[in-house]
Design a protein around this motif. Structure first.
Motif, short mmCIF file in Angstrom:
data_model
loop_
_atom_site.label_atom_id
_atom_site.label_comp_id
_atom_site.label_asym_id
_atom_site.label_seq_id
_atom_site.Cartn_x
_atom_site.Cartn_y
_atom_site.Cartn_z
N HIS A 45 0.84 -1.21 0.00
CA HIS A 45 0.00 0.00 0.00
C HIS A 45 0.87 1.26 0.00
CE1 HIS A 45 -4.37 1.17 0.68
NE2 HIS A 45 -3.74 2.30 0.51
N SER A 46 2.10 1.15 0.50
CA SER A 46 3.01 2.31 0.47
C SER A 46 3.31 2.75 -0.96
CB SER A 46 4.32 1.98 1.18
OG SER A 46 4.08 1.60 2.51
N HIS A 49 0.35 4.97 -1.71
CA HIS A 49 0.48 6.26 -1.02
C HIS A 49 1.50 7.14 -1.74
CE1 HIS A 49 -1.79 5.13 2.59
NE2 HIS A 49 -0.91 4.21 2.98
N LEU A 187 -7.05 -6.65 7.91
CA LEU A 187 -6.55 -7.92 7.34
C LEU A 187 -6.23 -7.71 5.86
CD1 LEU A 187 -5.98 -10.83 8.32
CD2 LEU A 187 -8.15 -11.49 7.30
N GLY A 189 -2.35 -6.83 3.39
CA GLY A 189 -1.02 -7.39 3.20
C GLY A 189 -0.25 -7.54 4.50
N LEU A 190 -0.11 -6.44 5.24
CA LEU A 190 0.61 -6.50 6.52
C LEU A 190 -0.19 -7.34 7.53
CD1 LEU A 190 2.38 -4.28 5.31
CD2 LEU A 190 2.17 -3.00 7.44
N SER A 209 -11.23 -6.60 11.95
CA SER A 209 -11.42 -6.17 10.57
C SER A 209 -12.67 -5.30 10.50
CB SER A 209 -11.57 -7.42 9.69
OG SER A 209 -11.77 -7.10 8.35
N GLN A 210 -12.84 -4.58 9.40
CA GLN A 210 -14.02 -3.72 9.31
C GLN A 210 -15.31 -4.53 9.33
OE1 GLN A 210 -13.16 -0.28 6.26
NE2 GLN A 210 -11.86 -2.01 5.77
N LYS A 214 -14.10 -11.59 5.87
CA LYS A 214 -12.91 -12.42 5.70
C LYS A 214 -12.68 -13.34 6.90
CE LYS A 214 -10.77 -8.43 4.60
NZ LYS A 214 -9.74 -7.44 4.28
N LEU A 271 1.58 0.73 12.64
CA LEU A 271 2.35 0.32 11.46
C LEU A 271 1.82 1.00 10.20
CD1 LEU A 271 2.66 -3.54 12.14
CD2 LEU A 271 4.30 -1.74 12.69
N SER A 295 6.60 1.37 14.51
CA SER A 295 7.71 0.53 14.10
C SER A 295 7.84 0.60 12.58
CB SER A 295 7.46 -0.91 14.56
OG SER A 295 8.55 -1.74 14.25
N ILE A 297 9.56 -0.99 9.21
CA ILE A 297 10.14 -2.16 8.54
C ILE A 297 11.11 -2.92 9.46
CG2 ILE A 297 9.65 -1.62 6.15
CD1 ILE A 297 12.33 -0.13 5.96
N ARG A 342 -2.00 -10.37 -0.92
CA ARG A 342 -0.98 -9.51 -1.49
C ARG A 342 -0.93 -9.75 -2.99
NH1 ARG A 342 0.72 -5.11 0.95
NH2 ARG A 342 2.92 -5.04 1.52
P1 NAP Z 1 -3.53 -3.11 2.62
O1 NAP Z 1 -3.17 -4.44 2.05
O2 NAP Z 1 -4.37 -2.17 1.83
O3 NAP Z 1 -4.20 -3.39 4.06
C1 NAP Z 1 -4.75 -2.37 4.83
C2 NAP Z 1 -6.01 -2.90 5.52
O4 NAP Z 1 -6.55 -1.84 6.31
C3 NAP Z 1 -7.13 -3.27 4.57
O5 NAP Z 1 -7.04 -4.57 4.07
C4 NAP Z 1 -8.35 -3.12 5.47
O6 NAP Z 1 -8.51 -4.28 6.27
C5 NAP Z 1 -7.96 -1.99 6.40
N1 NAP Z 1 -8.58 -0.71 5.96
C6 NAP Z 1 -8.44 -0.10 4.76
N2 NAP Z 1 -9.16 1.03 4.72
C7 NAP Z 1 -9.78 1.13 5.92
C8 NAP Z 1 -10.66 2.08 6.50
N3 NAP Z 1 -11.07 3.14 5.79
N4 NAP Z 1 -11.06 1.87 7.77
C9 NAP Z 1 -10.65 0.80 8.46
N5 NAP Z 1 -9.82 -0.15 7.96
C10 NAP Z 1 -9.40 0.02 6.71
O7 NAP Z 1 -2.21 -2.28 2.98
P2 NAP Z 1 -0.76 -2.79 3.46
O8 NAP Z 1 0.11 -2.93 2.28
O9 NAP Z 1 -0.94 -3.91 4.41
O10 NAP Z 1 -0.25 -1.49 4.23
C11 NAP Z 1 -0.97 -1.00 5.37
C12 NAP Z 1 -0.40 0.32 5.83
O11 NAP Z 1 0.90 0.11 6.38
C13 NAP Z 1 -0.22 1.37 4.73
O12 NAP Z 1 -0.56 2.64 5.25
C14 NAP Z 1 1.27 1.28 4.41
O13 NAP Z 1 1.78 2.48 3.87
C15 NAP Z 1 1.82 1.02 5.78
N6 NAP Z 1 3.14 0.38 5.80
C16 NAP Z 1 3.96 0.70 6.84
C17 NAP Z 1 5.20 0.07 6.97
C18 NAP Z 1 6.05 0.34 8.15
O14 NAP Z 1 7.26 0.26 8.05
N7 NAP Z 1 5.48 0.63 9.30
C19 NAP Z 1 5.60 -0.84 6.00
C20 NAP Z 1 4.73 -1.15 4.97
C21 NAP Z 1 3.50 -0.55 4.88
P3 NAP Z 1 -9.97 -4.90 6.62
O15 NAP Z 1 -10.69 -4.99 5.29
O16 NAP Z 1 -9.66 -6.21 7.22
O17 NAP Z 1 -10.61 -3.96 7.55
#
Ligand code: NAP
Ligand code: ZN
Ligand code: ZN
Length: 353
Positions: A45-46, A49, A187, A189-190, A209-210, A214, A271, A295, A297, A342
């Motif tokens: 998702h990054s 973004h 639920l 990718g992360l 989860s919302q 799933k 995260l 935290s 990566i 993913r």
């Molecule tokens: P992703 O696959 O899109 O997963 C995010 C999950 O958040 C969705 O599957 C959904 O889960 C939930 N979600 C999405 N929109 C929402 C909303 N409006 N309200 C409530 N829940 C919602 O994304 P990802 O690749 O896992 O990345 C997640 C986040 O982590 C991103 O912001 C990314 O930039 C960040 N990230 C951070 C790091 C780090 O180092 N900390 C590393 C990588 C990514 P449900 O459908 O189950 O609710």
């Protein structure tokens, strides 16, 4: 310059348009460099973004991709850790200062000497922009290349380079294991990696989860409980019931309600990286001496440890492999939380071009 340096790639050229096919230049292989053919690249998702300028204006063209897995094709004269034919990967960064205390401790993601050099949308030591994994090959200093164990397929290994390490690192840091009540918010990718890894480490995992859409998947991935956060009763029922919550949501959350689910001294680990700052209600924080932390990566040694752990414990992401021309549609599906769990780009057609 070697003809091998010209590589096909998918790039974004503005925040709203689709990613389109183009060519980029990789550098010559220097004495400490490894060149490898990219076989698979995960969609994080990054990436979305970044290309959509949700974290500020990136430097276009952006070739995203920091979950990269492939096979070594060329090594520099001084390379000692890799040989042609090795299975390798690259995650979110390709360089750092190498001298600050964090770099020396293998925590390159927290480099204080100018910060880590992102795999894309950054500038390398050569002064040139870095381009990521939605491409046919890449050249990276061997110190920032990971070894992918034979037991892991390259397709399934790719998402471990970001989603895997981003969840593994906080689970280890906050000592999640048998007896830990772990909540995983989101639920995607992360989130699905947090469930799998948390369960493998012996924690009692609850998915938040919302919706319940799933639920079957969440339980199959290793969770013991599954709740919908759209249902307000969830927050009442789970009040004071977690030791650690990992929040992987990419959008804004009503943080007070989630903090309320932590028990005494519970830790909320951020995260997700939504566009807007978190709003922290003081009462929810000090009521149970709760903590909010974050935290990023993981460093190179811990990323290698995670890859070896996943190979040994048979932990792998659930992936949907796509062709590069499906990237734009995949982005829409990620945003709509319609990813199981993913997307991984098969970059074969970019290697031929
Ligand atoms: P992703 O696959 O899109 O997963 C995010 C999950 O958040 C969705 O599957 C959904 O889960 C939930 N979600 C999405 N929109 C929402 C909303 N409006 N309200 C409530 N829940 C919602 O994304 P990802 O690749 O896992 O990345 C997640 C986040 O982590 C991103 O912001 C990314 O930039 C960040 N990230 C951070 C790091 C780090 O180092 N900390 C590393 C990588 C990514 P449900 O459908 O189950 O609710
Ligand atoms: Zn990522
Ligand atoms: Zn440093």
């Amino acid at each position: 310059m070697s003809p091998a340096n010209t590589v096909a790639a998918y790039a974004a050229t503005d925040p709203t348009g689709p990613l389109t096919k183009t060519t980029i230049e990789r550098r010559d292989v220097g004495p400490h460099d490894v060149r490898f053919d990219i076989h698979f690249a995960g969609i994080c998702h990054s990436d979305i973004h970044t290309v959509r300028a949700e974290w500020g204006q990136p430097s276009y063209p952006v070739v995203p991709g920091h979950e990269i897995a492939g096979i070594v094709t060329e090594i520099g004269s001084d390379v000692t850790r890799f040989k042609v034919g090795d299975h390798v990967g690259v995650g979110c960064f390709v360089d750092s200062c190498r001298e600050c205390k964090n770099c020396r401790a293998g925590l390159e993601q927290y480099c204080t000497g100018g910060g880590m050099t992102g795999t894309y949308n950054a500038v390398g030591r050569d002064g040139k922009p870095t381009y990521g994994g939605y491409s046919g090959s890449i050249v990276v200093d061997e110190n920032y290349v990971l070894r992918i164990p034979e037991a892991l397929g390259l397709d399934a290994a790719a998402p471990l380079l970001c989603a895997g390490i981003t969840t593994y690192s906080p689970l280890r840091h906050w000592k999640v294991g048998p007896g830990t009540r772990l909540g995983v918010v989101g639920l995607g990718g992360l989130g699905h990696m947090a469930v799998k890894l948390g369960a493998a480490m012996g924690a009692e995992v609850t998915v938040l989860s919302q919706s319940l859409k799933k639920m079957e998947d969440g339980l199959r991935l290793g969770a013991s409980h599954y709740y919908a956060t759209a249902d307000r009763a969830t927050f009442r029922e789970l009040r004071n019931s977690f030791d650690v919550i990992l929040n992987t949501v990419s959008a804004d959350l009503d943080l007070g309600r989630f903090l309320g689910m932590l028990d005494l001294d519970g830790v909320f680990v951020e995260l997700g990286l939504p566009e807007n700052p978190l709003v922290v209600p003081s009462f929810a924080l000090l009521g149970m001496r709760r903590s909010i932390t974050g935290s990023a990566i993981g460093g190179i040694p811990e990323t290698q440890e995670m890859l070896d752990y996943c190979a040994e414990h048979h932990v792998a992401p659930e992936i949907e492999v796509i062709e590069p021309d499906y990237i734009n549609e995949a982005y829409e599906r990620v945003i709509a939380s319609d990813v199981r769990y993913r997307f991984v780009i098969d970059t074969e057609s970019l290697r031929e071009a």
